[in-house]
Scaffold this motif. Structure first.
Motif, PDB file in Angstrom:
ATOM      1  N   LEU A  55      16.366 -10.153  73.964  1.00  0.00           N
ATOM      2  CA  LEU A  55      17.708  -9.658  73.653  1.00  0.00           C
ATOM      3  C   LEU A  55      18.245  -8.986  74.904  1.00  0.00           C
ATOM      4  CD1 LEU A  55      20.140  -8.817  72.000  1.00  0.00           C
ATOM      5  CD2 LEU A  55      18.753  -7.017  70.946  1.00  0.00           C
ATOM      6  N   ILE A  56      19.335  -9.546  75.422  1.00  0.00           N
ATOM      7  CA  ILE A  56      19.885  -9.074  76.687  1.00  0.00           C
ATOM      8  C   ILE A  56      21.328  -8.630  76.485  1.00  0.00           C
ATOM      9  CG2 ILE A  56      20.501  -9.735  79.055  1.00  0.00           C
ATOM     10  CD1 ILE A  56      18.272 -11.864  78.863  1.00  0.00           C
ATOM     11  N   VAL A  57      21.655  -7.468  77.051  1.00  0.00           N
ATOM     12  CA  VAL A  57      23.041  -7.023  77.112  1.00  0.00           C
ATOM     13  C   VAL A  57      23.519  -7.209  78.546  1.00  0.00           C
ATOM     14  CG1 VAL A  57      24.642  -5.091  76.870  1.00  0.00           C
ATOM     15  CG2 VAL A  57      22.769  -5.362  75.238  1.00  0.00           C
ATOM     16  N   GLN A  58      24.615  -7.919  78.719  1.00  0.00           N
ATOM     17  CA  GLN A  58      25.162  -8.171  80.049  1.00  0.00           C
ATOM     18  C   GLN A  58      26.533  -7.530  80.165  1.00  0.00           C
ATOM     19  OE1 GLN A  58      25.227 -12.471  80.354  1.00  0.00           O
ATOM     20  NE2 GLN A  58      23.088 -12.546  80.966  1.00  0.00           N
ATOM     21  N   ALA A 118      21.313   1.106  71.614  1.00  0.00           N
ATOM     22  CA  ALA A 118      21.452   0.986  70.157  1.00  0.00           C
ATOM     23  C   ALA A 118      20.712  -0.232  69.622  1.00  0.00           C
ATOM     24  CB  ALA A 118      22.931   0.923  69.778  1.00  0.00           C
ATOM     25  N   LEU A 119      20.758  -1.330  70.368  1.00  0.00           N
ATOM     26  CA  LEU A 119      20.133  -2.584  69.932  1.00  0.00           C
ATOM     27  C   LEU A 119      18.675  -2.691  70.351  1.00  0.00           C
ATOM     28  CD1 LEU A 119      23.124  -4.919  70.866  1.00  0.00           C
ATOM     29  CD2 LEU A 119      22.323  -4.457  68.536  1.00  0.00           C
ATOM     30  N   LYS A 120      18.211  -1.701  71.138  1.00  0.00           N
ATOM     31  CA  LYS A 120      16.849  -1.747  71.708  1.00  0.00           C
ATOM     32  C   LYS A 120      16.639  -3.060  72.471  1.00  0.00           C
ATOM     33  CE  LYS A 120      14.723   1.424  68.401  1.00  0.00           C
ATOM     34  NZ  LYS A 120      16.014   1.943  67.899  1.00  0.00           N
ATOM     35  N   ALA A 121      17.601  -3.354  73.322  1.00  0.00           N
ATOM     36  CA  ALA A 121      17.573  -4.593  74.106  1.00  0.00           C
ATOM     37  C   ALA A 121      16.418  -4.591  75.096  1.00  0.00           C
ATOM     38  CB  ALA A 121      18.895  -4.770  74.853  1.00  0.00           C
ATOM     39  N   ASP A 122      15.969  -5.784  75.452  1.00  0.00           N
ATOM     40  CA  ASP A 122      14.894  -5.912  76.437  1.00  0.00           C
ATOM     41  C   ASP A 122      15.370  -5.539  77.834  1.00  0.00           C
ATOM     42  OD1 ASP A 122      12.594  -7.150  74.847  1.00  0.00           O
ATOM     43  OD2 ASP A 122      14.274  -8.459  74.331  1.00  0.00           O
ATOM     44  N   GLU A 123      16.663  -5.768  78.103  1.00  0.00           N
ATOM     45  CA  GLU A 123      17.196  -5.441  79.428  1.00  0.00           C
ATOM     46  C   GLU A 123      18.706  -5.365  79.354  1.00  0.00           C
ATOM     47  OE1 GLU A 123      15.123  -6.849  83.102  1.00  0.00           O
ATOM     48  OE2 GLU A 123      17.002  -7.931  83.437  1.00  0.00           O
ATOM     49  N   CYS A 124      19.268  -4.464  80.155  1.00  0.00           N
ATOM     50  CA  CYS A 124      20.725  -4.384  80.332  1.00  0.00           C
ATOM     51  C   CYS A 124      21.024  -4.830  81.757  1.00  0.00           C
ATOM     52  CB  CYS A 124      21.216  -2.957  80.105  1.00  0.00           C
ATOM     53  SG  CYS A 124      23.017  -2.780  80.266  1.00  0.00           S
ATOM     54  N   GLN A 125      21.831  -5.885  81.880  1.00  0.00           N
ATOM     55  CA  GLN A 125      22.124  -6.468  83.184  1.00  0.00           C
ATOM     56  C   GLN A 125      23.577  -6.183  83.563  1.00  0.00           C
ATOM     57  OE1 GLN A 125      21.207 -10.600  82.467  1.00  0.00           O
ATOM     58  NE2 GLN A 125      18.987 -10.269  82.612  1.00  0.00           N
ATOM     59  N   ILE A 126      23.756  -5.527  84.709  1.00  0.00           N
ATOM     60  CA  ILE A 126      25.092  -5.190  85.197  1.00  0.00           C
ATOM     61  C   ILE A 126      25.442  -6.168  86.318  1.00  0.00           C
ATOM     62  CG2 ILE A 126      26.579  -3.404  86.161  1.00  0.00           C
ATOM     63  CD1 ILE A 126      25.483  -2.644  83.437  1.00  0.00           C
ATOM     64  N   LYS A 183      18.032   8.390  79.855  1.00  0.00           N
ATOM     65  CA  LYS A 183      17.777   9.161  78.636  1.00  0.00           C
ATOM     66  C   LYS A 183      17.130   8.310  77.551  1.00  0.00           C
ATOM     67  CE  LYS A 183      20.186  11.975  75.160  1.00  0.00           C
ATOM     68  NZ  LYS A 183      21.491  12.548  74.740  1.00  0.00           N
ATOM     69  N   TYR A 184      17.594   7.059  77.415  1.00  0.00           N
ATOM     70  CA  TYR A 184      17.104   6.194  76.342  1.00  0.00           C
ATOM     71  C   TYR A 184      16.104   5.135  76.814  1.00  0.00           C
ATOM     72  CZ  TYR A 184      20.638   8.405  73.445  1.00  0.00           C
ATOM     73  OH  TYR A 184      21.385   9.332  72.757  1.00  0.00           O
ATOM     74  N   GLY A 185      15.728   5.199  78.096  1.00  0.00           N
ATOM     75  CA  GLY A 185      14.720   4.283  78.606  1.00  0.00           C
ATOM     76  C   GLY A 185      15.151   2.829  78.597  1.00  0.00           C
ATOM     77  N   VAL A 186      16.419   2.571  78.906  1.00  0.00           N
ATOM     78  CA  VAL A 186      16.937   1.206  78.919  1.00  0.00           C
ATOM     79  C   VAL A 186      16.676   0.574  80.287  1.00  0.00           C
ATOM     80  CG1 VAL A 186      19.006  -0.239  78.743  1.00  0.00           C
ATOM     81  CG2 VAL A 186      18.761   1.767  77.272  1.00  0.00           C
ATOM     82  N   PRO A 187      15.870  -0.491  80.386  1.00  0.00           N
ATOM     83  CA  PRO A 187      15.692  -1.176  81.675  1.00  0.00           C
ATOM     84  C   PRO A 187      17.040  -1.716  82.159  1.00  0.00           C
ATOM     85  CG  PRO A 187      14.050  -1.892  80.081  1.00  0.00           C
ATOM     86  CD  PRO A 187      15.074  -1.116  79.314  1.00  0.00           C
ATOM     87  N   LEU A 188      17.402  -1.345  83.363  1.00  0.00           N
ATOM     88  CA  LEU A 188      18.737  -1.641  83.887  1.00  0.00           C
ATOM     89  C   LEU A 188      18.587  -2.471  85.152  1.00  0.00           C
ATOM     90  CD1 LEU A 188      21.703  -0.839  83.228  1.00  0.00           C
ATOM     91  CD2 LEU A 188      21.364   1.183  84.655  1.00  0.00           C
ATOM     92  N   ARG A 189      19.298  -3.588  85.231  1.00  0.00           N
ATOM     93  CA  ARG A 189      19.196  -4.452  86.402  1.00  0.00           C
ATOM     94  C   ARG A 189      20.588  -4.741  86.953  1.00  0.00           C
ATOM     95  NH1 ARG A 189      14.942  -7.547  88.226  1.00  0.00           N
ATOM     96  NH2 ARG A 189      13.859  -7.353  86.220  1.00  0.00           N
ATOM     97  N   VAL A 231      25.233  -0.007  78.551  1.00  0.00           N
ATOM     98  CA  VAL A 231      23.959   0.697  78.417  1.00  0.00           C
ATOM     99  C   VAL A 231      23.812   1.274  77.008  1.00  0.00           C
ATOM    100  CG1 VAL A 231      22.597   2.650  79.253  1.00  0.00           C
ATOM    101  CG2 VAL A 231      23.809   1.209  80.883  1.00  0.00           C
ATOM    102  N   ALA A 232      24.909   1.800  76.461  1.00  0.00           N
ATOM    103  CA  ALA A 232      24.859   2.368  75.114  1.00  0.00           C
ATOM    104  C   ALA A 232      24.561   1.294  74.072  1.00  0.00           C
ATOM    105  CB  ALA A 232      26.175   3.068  74.798  1.00  0.00           C
TER     106      ALA A 232
END
Length: 409
Positions: free
Chosen positions: A3-6, A163-171, A221-227, A158-159
């Motif tokens: 699950l990826i948030v882009q 919330a979704l407990k995504a595997d990674e947030c990609q910017i 704060k929420y430990g979201v892996p950010l790339r 990132v938020a």
């Protein structure tokens, strides 16, 4: 399946052709089975256009109505991107911040996220849809549209990932990662494979423009892996992660941040009495002017010199505030300089390595650069210098700390 948030910024979705290219990139992730939530900004230049319209209408636009106005930019983008995904045969559904229910406080133009309702997004993801969300915006408890401030789409992404407990947030941006310093200043600046949340937060707060500070805070704060990745170039980008995941052979210094937007104010000859710092900075803070570096020196005959820095945009206003308070301060001399810059070394390795500051000072001295102010923390050393020496200083420090050398694997 991941699950990826882009998140795609304004330049990434600046034209119909670029939106189509983003849709094709998303299709690649769906083809390998990933679930994808996409956060987009307004098309490049659109928010500025809307702000200009408001300013043409009135010199003092109402903040509530400003949020209603500028939030429309992202609504255009989510609709167009969803159409582009439909054209590629993908099921997609767009949502405004209000529809997702990104619940915020009621501070118009700079609201903070309090809660996200992930029910509809999860249902769409389970149904195989791409979820497309408008960044930068939300809604308060009274149902009023709010916006998160400049760069708020990073925070939205990132938020949502949290919330979704995504595997990674990609910017996705117009650079291919976080660099040791600005490549426009140092030709051989190197892309970092990893950087810690702490280091990225310091880099962002000290002048690096790659990520919005609030987004980095939220991710940490929420430990979201950010790339951080380039929108239209393939590559691994830079992963922003927690300290214990960092390579033990990581260099002492990760990067050099700098800002040209500094100004310095000296209050010379103030009485050296208890409470003088508050008497000086209290009125400045009451005027909503943020102070950065502070130095107080005891002078002669019970007098003190007090020096602090502010953003250059606040320089004249800060001077006026102090002139207005001069009598209560004992009528000191108030001097200003808006031709300064701040350069900062950042690295978690400073915690276990001595001599970083002295090496920095030596490198600047070798170039004949005078240091006007110094500030340190566990993982940062910042100096204020004359603005005309900024690029020379950054290049000298980049070389002195061997940041152009690849990390041994």
């Amino acid at each position: 399946m991941a699950l990826i948030v882009q998140k795609y910024g304004g330049t990434s979705v600046g034209t119909v052709e670029r939106i189509q290219a983003v849709a094709e990139k998303i299709a690649g992730f769906r083809a390998r089975g990933d679930q994808v939530v996409v956060v987009v900004s307004a098309m490049s230049g659109e928010t500025n256009r809307l702000i200009a319209l408001a300013n043409d209408m009135t010199d003092t636009p109402d903040p509530r109505e400003m949020d209603v106005l500028v939030s429309t930019g992202e609504q255009v983008t989510i609709a167009l991107l969803s159409m582009a995904l439909h054209k590629l045969g993908l099921d997609a559904r767009s949502y405004t911040g209000m529809q997702v229910r990104v619940l915020t406080d009621s501070t118009h133009t700079k609201a903070r996220i309090e809660h996200i309702d992930d029910h509809n997004m999860r249902a769409d993801l389970d149904a195989g849809r791409v979820v497309v969300v408008a960044g930068f915006q939300g809604v308060d408890a009274q149902g009023r549209i709010t916006t998160l401030g400049r760069g708020g789409s990073d925070t939205t992404a990132v938020a949502l990932a949290a919330a979704l407990k995504a595997d990674e947030c990609q910017i996705y941006t117009d650079v291919d990662g976080v660099y040791t310093t600005d490549p426009r200043v140092v030709d051989n600046a190197r892309r970092l494979n990893t950087i810690t949340f702490e280091e990225m937060l310091e880099m962002a707060s000290q002048g690096s423009k790659v990520l919005q500070i609030r987004a980095v805070e939220f991710a940490g704060k929420y430990g979201v892996p950010l790339r951080v990745l380039h929108s239209f170039q393939e590559g691994p980008g830079t992963l922003i992660t927690v300290d214990d995941e960092v390579d033990m052979e990581k260099p002492v210094i990760s990067g050099i941040a700098f800002t040209r937007d500094e100004a310095k104010i000296i209050v010379r000859g103030a009485p050296d009495t208890p409470g003088i710092a508050y008497k000086i900075l209290g009125p400045v803070g009451a005027a909503n002017i943020e102070v950065d570096m502070i130095v107080q020196n005891v002078g002669k005959d019970g007098a003190a010199d007090f020096t602090f820095t502010v953003h250059r945009n606040d320089f004249k206003r800060a001077q006026q505030v102090l002139h207005d308070a001069a009598e209560e301060l004992g009528n000191p001399e108030i001097i200003g300089d808006d031709k300064i810059a701040k350069v900062s070394l950042v690295g978690v390795g400073m915690r276990s390595h001595a001599g970083v500051a002295s090496k920095m000072f030596q490198a600047l001295a070798d170039e004949g650069i005078n240091i006007e102010m110094i500030s340190t923390s566990e993982i940062k050393v910042s100096v204020v210098i004359a603005e005309k020496y900024l690029e020379l200083a950054v290049r000298a420090l980049h070389s002195a700390f061997e940041l152009d050398h690849p990390v041994a694997s």
